[in-house]
Enzyme design. Sequence first.
Site, PDB file in Angstrom:
ATOM      1  CE  LYS A 173      -0.877   7.809  -1.714  1.00 33.64           C
ATOM      2  NZ  LYS A 173      -1.544   6.555  -2.023  1.00 33.64           N
ATOM      3  CE1 TYR A 224       2.816   7.641  -0.974  1.00 30.64           C
ATOM      4  CE2 TYR A 224       2.525   9.163   0.698  1.00 30.64           C
ATOM      5  CZ  TYR A 224       2.387   7.972   0.253  1.00 30.64           C
ATOM      6  OH  TYR A 224       1.166   7.181   0.811  1.00 30.64           O
ATOM      7  CG  ASN A 272      -4.636  -0.449  -0.678  1.00 32.18           C
ATOM      8  OD1 ASN A 272      -4.313   0.458   0.297  1.00 32.18           O
ATOM      9  ND2 ASN A 272      -3.751  -1.334  -0.856  1.00 32.18           N
ATOM     10  CG  ASP A 313       3.969  -4.297 -12.514  1.00 33.09           C
ATOM     11  OD1 ASP A 313       3.459  -3.089 -12.084  1.00 33.09           O
ATOM     12  OD2 ASP A 313       5.128  -4.480 -12.582  1.00 33.09           O
TER      13      ASP A 313
HETATM   14  N1  LIG Z   1       1.475   2.760   5.556  1.00 33.93           N
HETATM   15  C1  LIG Z   1       1.535   4.066   5.957  1.00 33.93           C
HETATM   16  O1  LIG Z   1       1.915   4.535   6.765  1.00 33.93           O
HETATM   17  C2  LIG Z   1       0.583   4.652   4.474  1.00 33.93           C
HETATM   18  C3  LIG Z   1      -0.022   6.121   5.122  1.00 33.93           C
HETATM   19  C4  LIG Z   1      -0.688   6.436   4.271  1.00 33.93           C
HETATM   20  C5  LIG Z   1      -1.015   6.054   3.008  1.00 33.93           C
HETATM   21  N2  LIG Z   1      -0.685   4.976   2.754  1.00 33.93           N
HETATM   22  C6  LIG Z   1      -1.112   4.573   1.336  1.00 33.93           C
HETATM   23  O2  LIG Z   1      -1.662   3.052   1.489  1.00 33.93           O
HETATM   24  C7  LIG Z   1      -1.585   2.408   0.310  1.00 33.93           C
HETATM   25  C8  LIG Z   1      -1.242   0.879   0.716  1.00 33.93           C
HETATM   26  O3  LIG Z   1       0.092   0.980   1.417  1.00 33.93           O
HETATM   27  P1  LIG Z   1       0.532  -0.029   2.605  1.00 33.93           P
HETATM   28  O4  LIG Z   1       1.111   0.701   3.720  1.00 33.93           O
HETATM   29  O5  LIG Z   1      -0.520  -1.080   2.761  1.00 33.93           O
HETATM   30  O6  LIG Z   1       1.927  -0.815   2.075  1.00 33.93           O
HETATM   31  P2  LIG Z   1       2.408  -2.073   1.647  1.00 33.93           P
HETATM   32  O7  LIG Z   1       2.052  -2.785   3.088  1.00 33.93           O
HETATM   33  O8  LIG Z   1       3.753  -2.053   1.127  1.00 33.93           O
HETATM   34  O9  LIG Z   1       1.426  -2.803   0.558  1.00 33.93           O
HETATM   35  C9  LIG Z   1       1.499  -2.005  -0.781  1.00 33.93           C
HETATM   36  C10 LIG Z   1       0.783  -3.056  -1.810  1.00 33.93           C
HETATM   37  O10 LIG Z   1       0.593  -2.333  -3.077  1.00 33.93           O
HETATM   38  C11 LIG Z   1       0.851  -3.478  -3.815  1.00 33.93           C
HETATM   39  N3  LIG Z   1       1.641  -2.729  -5.274  1.00 33.93           N
HETATM   40  C12 LIG Z   1       2.876  -2.127  -5.140  1.00 33.93           C
HETATM   41  N4  LIG Z   1       3.193  -1.935  -6.465  1.00 33.93           N
HETATM   42  C13 LIG Z   1       2.283  -2.438  -7.334  1.00 33.93           C
HETATM   43  C14 LIG Z   1       2.049  -2.687  -8.542  1.00 33.93           C
HETATM   44  N5  LIG Z   1       3.052  -1.913  -9.630  1.00 33.93           N
HETATM   45  N6  LIG Z   1       1.159  -3.275  -9.074  1.00 33.93           N
HETATM   46  C15 LIG Z   1       0.126  -3.973  -8.293  1.00 33.93           C
HETATM   47  N7  LIG Z   1       0.034  -3.840  -6.906  1.00 33.93           N
HETATM   48  C16 LIG Z   1       1.478  -3.081  -6.478  1.00 33.93           C
HETATM   49  C17 LIG Z   1       1.938  -4.198  -3.138  1.00 33.93           C
HETATM   50  O11 LIG Z   1       1.675  -5.701  -3.749  1.00 33.93           O
HETATM   51  P3  LIG Z   1       2.952  -6.672  -4.694  1.00 33.93           P
HETATM   52  O12 LIG Z   1       4.090  -6.154  -4.039  1.00 33.93           O
HETATM   53  O13 LIG Z   1       2.450  -8.077  -4.480  1.00 33.93           O
HETATM   54  O14 LIG Z   1       2.644  -6.040  -6.076  1.00 33.93           O
HETATM   55  C18 LIG Z   1       1.256  -4.416  -1.906  1.00 33.93           C
HETATM   56  O15 LIG Z   1       0.004  -5.271  -1.849  1.00 33.93           O
HETATM   57  C19 LIG Z   1      -0.692   2.992  -0.550  1.00 33.93           C
HETATM   58  O16 LIG Z   1      -1.348   3.490  -1.388  1.00 33.93           O
HETATM   59  C20 LIG Z   1      -0.011   4.188   0.257  1.00 33.93           C
HETATM   60  O17 LIG Z   1       0.398   5.212  -0.283  1.00 33.93           O
HETATM   61  C21 LIG Z   1       0.055   4.155   3.484  1.00 33.93           C
END
Ligand SMILES: NC(=O)c1ccc[n+]([C@@H]2O[C@H](COP(=O)([O-])OP(=O)(O)OC[C@H]3O[C@@H](n4cnc5c(N)ncnc54)[C@H](OP(=O)(O)O)[C@@H]3O)[C@@H](O)[C@H]2O)c1
Length: 251
Positions: free
Chosen positions: A152, A148, A86, A59
């Site tokens: 970023k 947020y 990420n 975590d």
């Molecule tokens: N999806 C979008 O539209 C979007 C757009 C722009 C940017 N992003 C960015 O892309 C990145 C990845 O997001 P995603 O879209 O792939 O979301 P996601 O599918 O919800 O995945 C998020 C990941 O972060 C991990 N995580 C969350 N809190 C954590 C913690 N305290 N310690 C360790 N791991 C943690 C989660 O794993 P566990 O729950 O197993 O810990 C999961 O593997 C983020 O930084 C997000 O801000 C996403």
Amino acid sequence: MTTALVTGASAGLGAEFARQLAAAGHDVVLVARDRERLSALAAELQREHGVRTEVLPADLVTDDGLAAVRERLEQAENPVTVLVNNAGYGILTDFVDTPLADEQRLLHLLVEVPLALSHTAIPALAARGGGHIVNVASVAGFIPRGTYGAAKAWLISFSRWANVKYRPRGVVVTAVCPGLVRTEFHRRMELDTRNIPGVAWLEAPRVVREGLAAAFAGRAVVVPSKRYRALVSAGRLLPDRLMAAAGRVGR
Ligand SMILES: NC(=O)c1ccc[n+]([C@@H]2O[C@H](COP(=O)([O-])OP(=O)(O)OC[C@H]3O[C@@H](n4cnc5c(N)ncnc54)[C@H](OP(=O)(O)O)[C@@H]3O)[C@@H](O)[C@H]2O)c1
């Protein structure tokens, strides 16, 4: 052999970064909280691509979790050459209605964690002759949009500077700035996405492909897809006040 460490590798973009890096022949270290999902992905990558995999459940908002990942970045055996910052999530509730501790936890994961991991990784990568840091930011970093977007924006600004500063020592730092991507992100923050038009969505494989191509080409900032590049470019032409006003809608 090169080794990539990916945070937030249990789902979404992180899992896809791990898949594409493994397909390209990198060994992988998978970091997130969900050990079972990491182990399942590790088995898949080993089977499909024959790479060495490590599962590092942590975590990242805890001192112990962060310390474990920093230690792995410093490890000389099977050294990490690619770090993907990420892990992240969003908060839907209004800023003033969100408990301060929740806002601070978000800021910690989105800013202080990549800061700490970069602080550890840059000298380690430079000492080994170079490497890559990929910071997953967002188009929200170009448009004032709550805490947020502010977090970023920090990551984009930091990456732009660090790329110039540390490239002479062989360390490339790249901010990947996606628009909306189909992952678990919106479901985890309980956002109803039914009214978001299909054209707004990107698929994770494409975002990661463009992100990694930019990183390995040495670029500081990349916005995947033509449509989101056009949006960001158009935004730059508008006065700051008008851009900030866009943030009044939603979070
Ligand atoms: N999806 C979008 O539209 C979007 C757009 C722009 C940017 N992003 C960015 O892309 C990145 C990845 O997001 P995603 O879209 O792939 O979301 P996601 O599918 O919800 O995945 C998020 C990941 O972060 C991990 N995580 C969350 N809190 C954590 C913690 N305290 N310690 C360790 N791991 C943690 C989660 O794993 P566990 O729950 O197993 O810990 C999961 O593997 C983020 O930084 C997000 O801000 C996403």
